[in-house]
Design a protein around this motif. Structure first.
Motif, mmCIF file in Angstrom:
data_model
loop_
_atom_site.group_PDB
_atom_site.id
_atom_site.type_symbol
_atom_site.label_atom_id
_atom_site.label_comp_id
_atom_site.label_asym_id
_atom_site.label_seq_id
_atom_site.Cartn_x
_atom_site.Cartn_y
_atom_site.Cartn_z
ATOM 1 N N ASP A 53 -8.499 3.002 -0.708
ATOM 2 C CA ASP A 53 -7.993 4.356 -0.925
ATOM 3 C C ASP A 53 -6.614 4.280 -1.563
ATOM 4 O O ASP A 53 -5.930 3.249 -1.482
ATOM 5 N N GLY A 54 -6.195 5.367 -2.202
ATOM 6 C CA GLY A 54 -4.865 5.451 -2.795
ATOM 7 C C GLY A 54 -3.870 6.048 -1.818
ATOM 8 O O GLY A 54 -4.185 7.006 -1.108
ATOM 9 N N LEU A 55 -2.660 5.483 -1.794
ATOM 10 C CA LEU A 55 -1.613 5.942 -0.876
ATOM 11 C C LEU A 55 -0.346 6.243 -1.674
ATOM 12 O O LEU A 55 0.431 5.330 -1.975
ATOM 13 N N PRO A 56 -0.105 7.496 -2.050
ATOM 14 C CA PRO A 56 1.148 7.829 -2.754
ATOM 15 C C PRO A 56 2.345 7.561 -1.856
ATOM 16 O O PRO A 56 2.305 7.823 -0.652
ATOM 17 N N ILE A 57 3.412 7.052 -2.452
ATOM 18 C CA ILE A 57 4.597 6.735 -1.654
ATOM 19 C C ILE A 57 5.581 7.896 -1.619
ATOM 20 O O ILE A 57 6.419 7.971 -0.715
ATOM 21 N N ALA A 58 5.521 8.805 -2.587
ATOM 22 C CA ALA A 58 6.429 9.961 -2.611
ATOM 23 C C ALA A 58 5.883 10.975 -3.604
ATOM 24 O O ALA A 58 5.099 10.640 -4.500
ATOM 25 N N ARG A 59 6.309 12.225 -3.459
ATOM 26 C CA ARG A 59 5.876 13.273 -4.372
ATOM 27 C C ARG A 59 6.630 13.239 -5.694
ATOM 28 O O ARG A 59 6.206 13.865 -6.658
ATOM 29 N N SER A 60 7.731 12.531 -5.724
ATOM 30 C CA SER A 60 8.568 12.530 -6.919
ATOM 31 C C SER A 60 8.200 11.428 -7.900
ATOM 32 O O SER A 60 8.869 11.268 -8.915
ATOM 33 N N THR A 61 7.161 10.649 -7.612
ATOM 34 C CA THR A 61 6.773 9.566 -8.498
ATOM 35 C C THR A 61 5.258 9.409 -8.501
ATOM 36 O O THR A 61 4.573 9.810 -7.552
ATOM 37 N N LYS A 62 4.743 8.849 -9.577
ATOM 38 C CA LYS A 62 3.321 8.577 -9.678
ATOM 39 C C LYS A 62 2.943 7.233 -9.069
ATOM 40 O O LYS A 62 1.755 6.887 -9.012
ATOM 41 N N LYS A 63 3.922 6.475 -8.633
ATOM 42 C CA LYS A 63 3.659 5.172 -8.041
ATOM 43 C C LYS A 63 2.877 5.329 -6.735
ATOM 44 O O LYS A 63 3.168 6.212 -5.927
ATOM 45 N N GLU A 64 1.910 4.465 -6.532
ATOM 46 C CA GLU A 64 1.126 4.517 -5.308
ATOM 47 C C GLU A 64 0.519 3.154 -5.001
ATOM 48 O O GLU A 64 0.408 2.284 -5.883
ATOM 49 N N PHE A 65 0.147 2.974 -3.736
ATOM 50 C CA PHE A 65 -0.532 1.768 -3.295
ATOM 51 C C PHE A 65 -2.031 2.001 -3.282
ATOM 52 O O PHE A 65 -2.502 3.095 -2.958
ATOM 53 N N TRP A 66 -2.783 0.953 -3.606
ATOM 54 C CA TRP A 66 -4.237 0.953 -3.447
ATOM 55 C C TRP A 66 -4.605 -0.304 -2.667
ATOM 56 O O TRP A 66 -4.846 -1.359 -3.234
ATOM 57 N N PRO A 67 -4.638 -0.227 -1.323
ATOM 58 C CA PRO A 67 -4.988 -1.402 -0.525
ATOM 59 C C PRO A 67 -6.497 -1.550 -0.336
ATOM 60 O O PRO A 67 -7.249 -0.567 -0.367
ATOM 61 N N ILE A 68 -6.934 -2.775 -0.138
ATOM 62 C CA ILE A 68 -8.288 -3.077 0.315
ATOM 63 C C ILE A 68 -8.169 -3.496 1.774
ATOM 64 O O ILE A 68 -7.551 -4.514 2.084
ATOM 65 N N LEU A 69 -8.729 -2.690 2.661
ATOM 66 C CA LEU A 69 -8.617 -2.926 4.099
ATOM 67 C C LEU A 69 -9.967 -3.299 4.685
ATOM 68 O O LEU A 69 -11.025 -2.952 4.146
ATOM 69 N N CYS A 70 -9.917 -4.001 5.802
ATOM 70 C CA CYS A 70 -11.128 -4.478 6.460
ATOM 71 C C CYS A 70 -10.994 -4.278 7.961
ATOM 72 O O CYS A 70 -9.905 -4.417 8.523
#
Length: 430
Positions: free
Chosen positions: A128-145
């Motif tokens: 899933d995608g995890l945005p880090i803040a509303r002021s940027t398009k940067k986000e994390f996409w982790p693979i979790l198990c």
């Protein structure tokens, strides 16, 4: 020739003075104790996620001020104590960077805390995608198990960080290749082979479309469960899916692209020996029932977005809110699963609040505040959902699907065809 008196090792040991022997044993026990302290600090820092700067300060205090000989045991830097790898294995892909830790290594780290190792494990994956803040398009996409049956936190296999979504092939390929190897051979730990099996993939709808390489859920061919073609409502600017009798998708039709408009690109996930339709969980009650239909109905009745015939007046809304508070004070604690608020806070209700209203409060309160036909329509949803929730009515599960179909068809008649979203058609596929 002079005789040489030989003595055994035991005799030589007996010749060591008692005070020297006790001192040697004391030093040995002290060294063992000090080494144990280093391991305990290591485990403590990992368990409570101590920041490196705080751990460095603690090491400095212990090394400089302790009466014990900790200076030779404890390192000066937290990275040495925690055995932090100097290689980070971060590679650039797309508009960001990708760190792949490894599924096998992550599983071994997690299972190292388990006393009785299982002979086989079942894995649930989440992407899933995890945005880090509303002021940027940067986000994390982790693979979790997650390992089924073990009470532990999700395991991080890989993380992408960048602008938007990662490119699909380089993001999934290392994970899929390693997972295929583990499915075939398992992995060795503590002298035994542990076999690996895939349980399912759990993702929200946008992430599920992304990793499967399909069109978005709001596209004409976006339904994940059947081949219904959406109908775009230009006035409401949303896609509706009115048909409930279309052929269901299956693994064979997905892999053979029998509905080519449903696919955007080929995904590495297709190389896995899984059912590409049924092994991707989508029928979760939280998003379909609680935050889906029940929320949509309550918002429609309070705001009048459905039609004037079913809209509640301001006085009716206040009366219903007052009844909610009255019932709340007398509800058994087994039923009360969360804080239930008044209708003026409807936009802030949690999923449990909608669930309680659907299963317990709604059938009682709505009888006096909805037209008879609309109230009976709500009872269809209530009965179908109660059957699915309760093991007592498990023998009637086959009836619940017919009730859901009837509910969707009558919903379109009462409120209009354009409000039947993908959430509603999913009920038929439960």
């Amino acid at each position: 020739m002079p005789q040489i008196n030989s003595c055994s090792i035991e005799d030589q040991n007996n010749m060591i003075p008692d005070d020297e022997d006790d001192g040697s044993r004391l030093n040995l026990n002290e060294n063992i104790s000090l080494i144990g302290i280093r391991g305990e600090i290591h485990q403590w820092a990992l368990k409570y996620q101590i920041p490196h700067n705080a751990l460095n300060e603690l090491l400095h205090i212990l090394r400089e001020n302790s009466s014990l000989a900790l200076k030779d045991i404890l390192p000066a830097d937290s990275r040495t104590l925690l055995k932090t790898s100097r290689r980070n294995n971060i590679v650039p892909i797309g508009n960001g960077e990708y760190w792949y830790y490894g599924l096998e290594q992550a599983l071994k780290n997690a299972l190292s805390q388990v006393r009785n190792l299982p002979s086989n494990i079942f894995l649930t994956f989440n992407i899933d995608g995890l945005p880090i803040a509303r002021s940027t398009k940067k986000e994390f996409w982790p693979i979790l198990c997650k390992i089924k049956g073990l009470d532990m936190s999700p395991i991080v296999v890989a993380i992408f960080f960048g602008s938007g979504k990662p490119p699909l092939e380089p993001f999934l390929r290392p994970f899929v290749d390693e997972l295929l190897k583990l499915l075939r051979d398992g992995f060795k730990m503590q002298g035994r082979i542990i076999s690996v099996e895939i349980r399912c993939f759990v993702c929200d709808t946008p992430a599920r479309c992304f990793i499967k390489g399909t069109v978005g859920f709001n596209s004409y061919h976006g339904c994940m469960k059947c081949t219904v073609i959406g109908d775009f409502d230009r006035r409401g600017r949303h896609m509706s899916f009115p048909r409930t009798d279309m052929p269901l998708r299956n693994d064979n039709s997905f892999r053979n692209r029998l509905d080519p408009d449903h696919h955007k690109e080929r995904s590495a996930i297709e190389d896995l020996p899984i059912d590409l339709v049924n092994d991707f969980t989508i029928a979760d009650s939280l998003h379909l029932l609680d935050l889906g239909v029940m929320k949509k109905c309550l918002l429609g009745w309070t705001s009048g977005s459905f039609n004037f015939h079913t809209k509640w007046s301001a006085r009716e809304t206040q009366n219903i809110s007052r009844k909610l508070m009255q019932i709340k004070s007398t509800t058994p604690y087994e039923v009360h699963q969360g804080r239930l608020r008044e209708l003026d806070s409807l936009h802030f209700w949690k999923g449990t609040e909608f669930k309680i209203f659907l299963l317990y409060y709604g059938p009682v309160i709505l009888k006096e505040h909805l037209p008879l036909e609309v109230y009976h329509h709500f009872l269809i949803l209530f009965c179908a959902t109660t059957i699915c929730y309760s093991d007592t009515y498990s023998s009637y599960r086959h009836i619940s699907q017919k009730l859901y179909v009837d509910y969707i068809e009558r919903f379109a008649e009462l409120y209009g065809q354009d409000v039947v979203a993908a959430t509603f058609t999913t009920y038929v596929m439960l």
